[in-house]
Design a protein around this motif. Structure first.
Motif, PDB file in Angstrom:
ATOM      1  N   GLU A 175      12.789   2.429   5.220  1.00 39.74           N
ATOM      2  CA  GLU A 175      14.027   1.642   5.209  1.00 39.74           C
ATOM      3  C   GLU A 175      15.145   2.375   4.486  1.00 39.74           C
ATOM      4  O   GLU A 175      16.286   2.442   4.985  1.00 39.74           O
ATOM      5  N   VAL A 176      14.833   2.924   3.325  1.00 43.39           N
ATOM      6  CA  VAL A 176      15.849   3.674   2.577  1.00 43.39           C
ATOM      7  C   VAL A 176      16.262   4.921   3.361  1.00 43.39           C
ATOM      8  O   VAL A 176      17.446   5.254   3.444  1.00 43.39           O
ATOM      9  N   GLY A 177      15.277   5.611   3.944  1.00 49.28           N
ATOM     10  CA  GLY A 177      15.597   6.793   4.730  1.00 49.28           C
ATOM     11  C   GLY A 177      16.501   6.472   5.907  1.00 49.28           C
ATOM     12  O   GLY A 177      17.496   7.183   6.153  1.00 49.28           O
ATOM     13  N   HIS A 178      16.202   5.416   6.626  1.00 48.34           N
ATOM     14  CA  HIS A 178      17.045   5.036   7.760  1.00 48.34           C
ATOM     15  C   HIS A 178      18.449   4.661   7.304  1.00 48.34           C
ATOM     16  O   HIS A 178      19.442   4.968   7.993  1.00 48.34           O
ATOM     17  N   ASP A 179      18.551   4.022   6.149  1.00 52.18           N
ATOM     18  CA  ASP A 179      19.876   3.687   5.607  1.00 52.18           C
ATOM     19  C   ASP A 179      20.703   4.941   5.333  1.00 52.18           C
ATOM     20  O   ASP A 179      21.942   4.895   5.341  1.00 52.18           O
ATOM     21  N   HIS A 180      20.007   6.054   5.077  1.00 45.48           N
ATOM     22  CA  HIS A 180      20.691   7.326   4.801  1.00 45.48           C
ATOM     23  C   HIS A 180      20.747   8.224   6.041  1.00 45.48           C
ATOM     24  O   HIS A 180      21.043   9.413   5.928  1.00 45.48           O
ATOM     25  N   GLY A 181      20.463   7.652   7.212  1.00 43.22           N
ATOM     26  CA  GLY A 181      20.581   8.404   8.452  1.00 43.22           C
ATOM     27  C   GLY A 181      19.431   9.360   8.735  1.00 43.22           C
ATOM     28  O   GLY A 181      19.588  10.301   9.523  1.00 43.22           O
ATOM     29  N   ILE A 182      18.278   9.138   8.124  1.00 47.75           N
ATOM     30  CA  ILE A 182      17.118  10.008   8.326  1.00 47.75           C
ATOM     31  C   ILE A 182      16.235   9.384   9.406  1.00 47.75           C
ATOM     32  O   ILE A 182      15.759   8.255   9.250  1.00 47.75           O
ATOM     33  N   ASP A 183      16.017  10.103  10.492  1.00 52.81           N
ATOM     34  CA  ASP A 183      15.282   9.540  11.626  1.00 52.81           C
ATOM     35  C   ASP A 183      13.801   9.316  11.316  1.00 52.81           C
ATOM     36  O   ASP A 183      13.235   8.278  11.663  1.00 52.81           O
ATOM     37  N   PHE A 184      13.156  10.301  10.695  1.00 48.86           N
ATOM     38  CA  PHE A 184      11.711  10.237  10.459  1.00 48.86           C
ATOM     39  C   PHE A 184      11.435  10.487   8.978  1.00 48.86           C
ATOM     40  O   PHE A 184      11.079  11.601   8.572  1.00 48.86           O
ATOM     41  N   PRO A 185      11.549   9.455   8.149  1.00 43.83           N
ATOM     42  CA  PRO A 185      11.507   9.664   6.697  1.00 43.83           C
ATOM     43  C   PRO A 185      10.140  10.037   6.125  1.00 43.83           C
ATOM     44  O   PRO A 185      10.072  10.712   5.096  1.00 43.83           O
ATOM     45  N   MET A 186       9.054   9.597   6.762  1.00 46.32           N
ATOM     46  CA  MET A 186       7.728   9.743   6.149  1.00 46.32           C
ATOM     47  C   MET A 186       6.833  10.636   6.987  1.00 46.32           C
ATOM     48  O   MET A 186       6.738  10.490   8.201  1.00 46.32           O
ATOM     49  N   GLN A 187       6.167  11.575   6.326  1.00 47.60           N
ATOM     50  CA  GLN A 187       5.193  12.453   6.975  1.00 47.60           C
ATOM     51  C   GLN A 187       4.041  12.716   6.020  1.00 47.60           C
ATOM     52  O   GLN A 187       4.258  13.015   4.846  1.00 47.60           O
ATOM     53  N   GLY A 188       2.796  12.564   6.522  1.00 43.74           N
ATOM     54  CA  GLY A 188       1.739  13.056   5.662  1.00 43.74           C
ATOM     55  C   GLY A 188       0.400  12.370   5.751  1.00 43.74           C
ATOM     56  O   GLY A 188       0.197  11.390   6.464  1.00 43.74           O
ATOM     57  N   THR A 189      -0.518  12.939   4.990  1.00 42.76           N
ATOM     58  CA  THR A 189      -1.815  12.344   4.719  1.00 42.76           C
ATOM     59  C   THR A 189      -1.921  12.142   3.210  1.00 42.76           C
ATOM     60  O   THR A 189      -1.407  12.954   2.429  1.00 42.76           O
ATOM     61  N   ILE A 190      -2.578  11.076   2.810  1.00 44.04           N
ATOM     62  CA  ILE A 190      -2.633  10.670   1.403  1.00 44.04           C
ATOM     63  C   ILE A 190      -4.070  10.303   1.060  1.00 44.04           C
ATOM     64  O   ILE A 190      -4.765   9.656   1.854  1.00 44.04           O
ATOM     65  N   ALA A 191      -4.500  10.695  -0.135  1.00 38.10           N
ATOM     66  CA  ALA A 191      -5.801  10.267  -0.664  1.00 38.10           C
ATOM     67  C   ALA A 191      -5.588   9.568  -1.996  1.00 38.10           C
ATOM     68  O   ALA A 191      -4.807  10.027  -2.830  1.00 38.10           O
ATOM     69  N   ILE A 192      -6.296   8.455  -2.173  1.00 39.49           N
ATOM     70  CA  ILE A 192      -6.234   7.666  -3.402  1.00 39.49           C
ATOM     71  C   ILE A 192      -7.657   7.307  -3.797  1.00 39.49           C
ATOM     72  O   ILE A 192      -8.503   7.029  -2.932  1.00 39.49           O
ATOM     73  N   SER A 193      -7.946   7.291  -5.093  1.00 38.55           N
ATOM     74  CA  SER A 193      -9.257   6.813  -5.542  1.00 38.55           C
ATOM     75  C   SER A 193      -9.141   6.113  -6.884  1.00 38.55           C
ATOM     76  O   SER A 193      -8.295   6.471  -7.713  1.00 38.55           O
ATOM     77  N   ASP A 194     -10.034   5.128  -7.084  1.00 41.37           N
ATOM     78  CA  ASP A 194     -10.171   4.452  -8.373  1.00 41.37           C
ATOM     79  C   ASP A 194     -11.444   4.890  -9.090  1.00 41.37           C
ATOM     80  O   ASP A 194     -11.817   4.318 -10.108  1.00 41.37           O
ATOM     81  N   GLY A 195     -12.122   5.904  -8.561  1.00 38.62           N
ATOM     82  CA  GLY A 195     -13.367   6.385  -9.142  1.00 38.62           C
ATOM     83  C   GLY A 195     -14.606   5.866  -8.444  1.00 38.62           C
ATOM     84  O   GLY A 195     -15.706   6.376  -8.681  1.00 38.62           O
ATOM     85  N   ALA A 196     -14.437   4.870  -7.588  1.00 37.74           N
ATOM     86  CA  ALA A 196     -15.564   4.323  -6.835  1.00 37.74           C
ATOM     87  C   ALA A 196     -15.341   4.425  -5.329  1.00 37.74           C
ATOM     88  O   ALA A 196     -16.270   4.687  -4.566  1.00 37.74           O
ATOM     89  N   THR A 197     -14.100   4.208  -4.902  1.00 40.32           N
ATOM     90  CA  THR A 197     -13.725   4.197  -3.487  1.00 40.32           C
ATOM     91  C   THR A 197     -12.631   5.226  -3.252  1.00 40.32           C
ATOM     92  O   THR A 197     -11.804   5.483  -4.135  1.00 40.32           O
ATOM     93  N   VAL A 198     -12.618   5.814  -2.063  1.00 34.81           N
ATOM     94  CA  VAL A 198     -11.542   6.703  -1.642  1.00 34.81           C
ATOM     95  C   VAL A 198     -10.854   6.070  -0.438  1.00 34.81           C
ATOM     96  O   VAL A 198     -11.522   5.647   0.510  1.00 34.81           O
ATOM     97  N   TRP A 199      -9.532   5.999  -0.497  1.00 34.68           N
ATOM     98  CA  TRP A 199      -8.711   5.565   0.629  1.00 34.68           C
ATOM     99  C   TRP A 199      -7.949   6.780   1.144  1.00 34.68           C
ATOM    100  O   TRP A 199      -7.231   7.436   0.379  1.00 34.68           O
ATOM    101  N   ALA A 200      -8.086   7.092   2.432  1.00 35.66           N
ATOM    102  CA  ALA A 200      -7.412   8.248   3.019  1.00 35.66           C
ATOM    103  C   ALA A 200      -6.514   7.767   4.157  1.00 35.66           C
ATOM    104  O   ALA A 200      -7.004   7.183   5.140  1.00 35.66           O
ATOM    105  N   PHE A 201      -5.226   8.019   4.035  1.00 36.69           N
ATOM    106  CA  PHE A 201      -4.225   7.543   4.982  1.00 36.69           C
ATOM    107  C   PHE A 201      -3.711   8.710   5.826  1.00 36.69           C
ATOM    108  O   PHE A 201      -3.481   9.812   5.312  1.00 36.69           O
ATOM    109  N   ARG A 202      -3.518   8.450   7.101  1.00 40.39           N
ATOM    110  CA  ARG A 202      -2.860   9.414   7.989  1.00 40.39           C
ATOM    111  C   ARG A 202      -1.726   8.674   8.701  1.00 40.39           C
ATOM    112  O   ARG A 202      -1.972   7.794   9.529  1.00 40.39           O
ATOM    113  N   TYR A 203      -0.510   9.025   8.359  1.00 44.05           N
ATOM    114  CA  TYR A 203       0.630   8.278   8.899  1.00 44.05           C
ATOM    115  C   TYR A 203       1.901   9.119   8.829  1.00 44.05           C
ATOM    116  O   TYR A 203       2.130   9.830   7.844  1.00 44.05           O
ATOM    117  N   SER A 204       2.733   8.999   9.854  1.00 51.07           N
ATOM    118  CA  SER A 204       4.094   9.527   9.818  1.00 51.07           C
ATOM    119  C   SER A 204       4.988   8.640  10.667  1.00 51.07           C
ATOM    120  O   SER A 204       4.534   8.012  11.630  1.00 51.07           O
TER     121      SER A 204
END
Length: 277
Positions: A175-204
């Protein structure tokens, strides 16, 4: 942009996957066939949860040296054991090469790492960092878009619901990117963990995300390849999520679908849609 690896399972000497595979993370730092950049030599990071202490905060090691040229990384990953660890090799896309810009990032018992970018971050940085909770803002030590995204997700409830918080954070980036005229603001893969579970995101935003794979069930692989002695050194719960496969064995690595989140816990993998229209 970068390459990363997350491991979960029986305690393992991290060098087994960070150093000793055919296409190890260190090998990818020199030659990454599936990466946006072939060489990822602008520093690296290693974060690990100690064996036998559930709930303990992870330890971190960051360096601005290229991963292939750091003896400390070899010493460390060949000596310790860990049931869950992250490692990341960096190709800087603007922010300077300094330890505070190396992934993974840590908050209490949480680890976070990212391969990709928030496009034209300099245009949206003020809006996004000002949206970070004032109690979290002083913890942003570096200058990367990734660290800002992590703290934005923390602000939006990552500790209670990582998937929902990442969805809210990425939608705000868009939303912020589009407000600044950016067509595709988000790119990437992300990993998060709390020490027990891993969440891996693939999104752009564009629907053309960086590559991401997870290993197949280890028991199945050991049955498929009974003559490969190396596979017998891994426990039945051993799993990795990686930017690109660590070897060329057919069936060993499965691609994580576009616009999805893969959740890895003691029961194995589950994958669900993430921010799909």
């Amino acid at each position: 942009m970068c390459r990363w690896l997350a491991y979960s399972g029986e305690p393992l000497v991290p060098a087994e996957v960070i150093l000793n595979t055919e296409h190890s993370l260190v090998a990818q730092s020199l030659n990454s066939p599936l990466g946006k950049e072939t060489v990822n030599g602008d520093g690296f990071g290693f974060g690990w949860y100690p064996t036998g202490t559930p709930g303990a905060n992870p330890a971190l090691f960051h360096s601005t040296e290229p991963a292939w040229n750091d003896e400390n990384l070899r010493e460390l990953t060949s000596t310790i054991e860990s049931p869950l660890f992250f490692s990341h090799v960096r190709a800087a896309a603007g922010p300077p090469i300094q330890q505070s810009n190396c992934h993974p990032f840590r908050y209490e018992n949480w680890l976070f790492m990212h391969n990709g970018y928030l496009k034209d971050f300099h245009k949206v940085k003020r809006d996004l960092t000002f949206a970070v909770d004032p109690s979290l803002y002083p913890r942003i030590m570096g200058t990367t878009d990734s660290e800002a995204l992590f703290h934005l997700a923390l602000t939006l409830g990552l500790v209670d619901d990582p998937v929902d918080a990442m969805a809210k954070a990425i939608r705000m980036v868009e939303e912020v990117g589009h407000d600044h005229g950016i067509d595709f603001p988000m790119q990437g893969t992300i990993a998060i963990s709390d020490g027990a579970t891993v969440w891996a995101f693939r999104y752009s935003t564009q629907g053309r995300s960086r590559t991401l794979f997870h290993s197949a069930d280890m028991g199945t692989l050991q049955e498929m390849y009974p003559d490969i002695e190396r596979l017998r050194s891994f426990g039945k719960r051993a799993r990795v999520i990686v930017s690109e496969p660590l070897n060329d064995l057919p069936g060993l690595f499965l691609e994580v679908p576009e616009s999805s989140v893969s959740v890895l816990d003691a029961s194995g993998y589950s994958t669900e849609p993430f921010l799909q229209s």
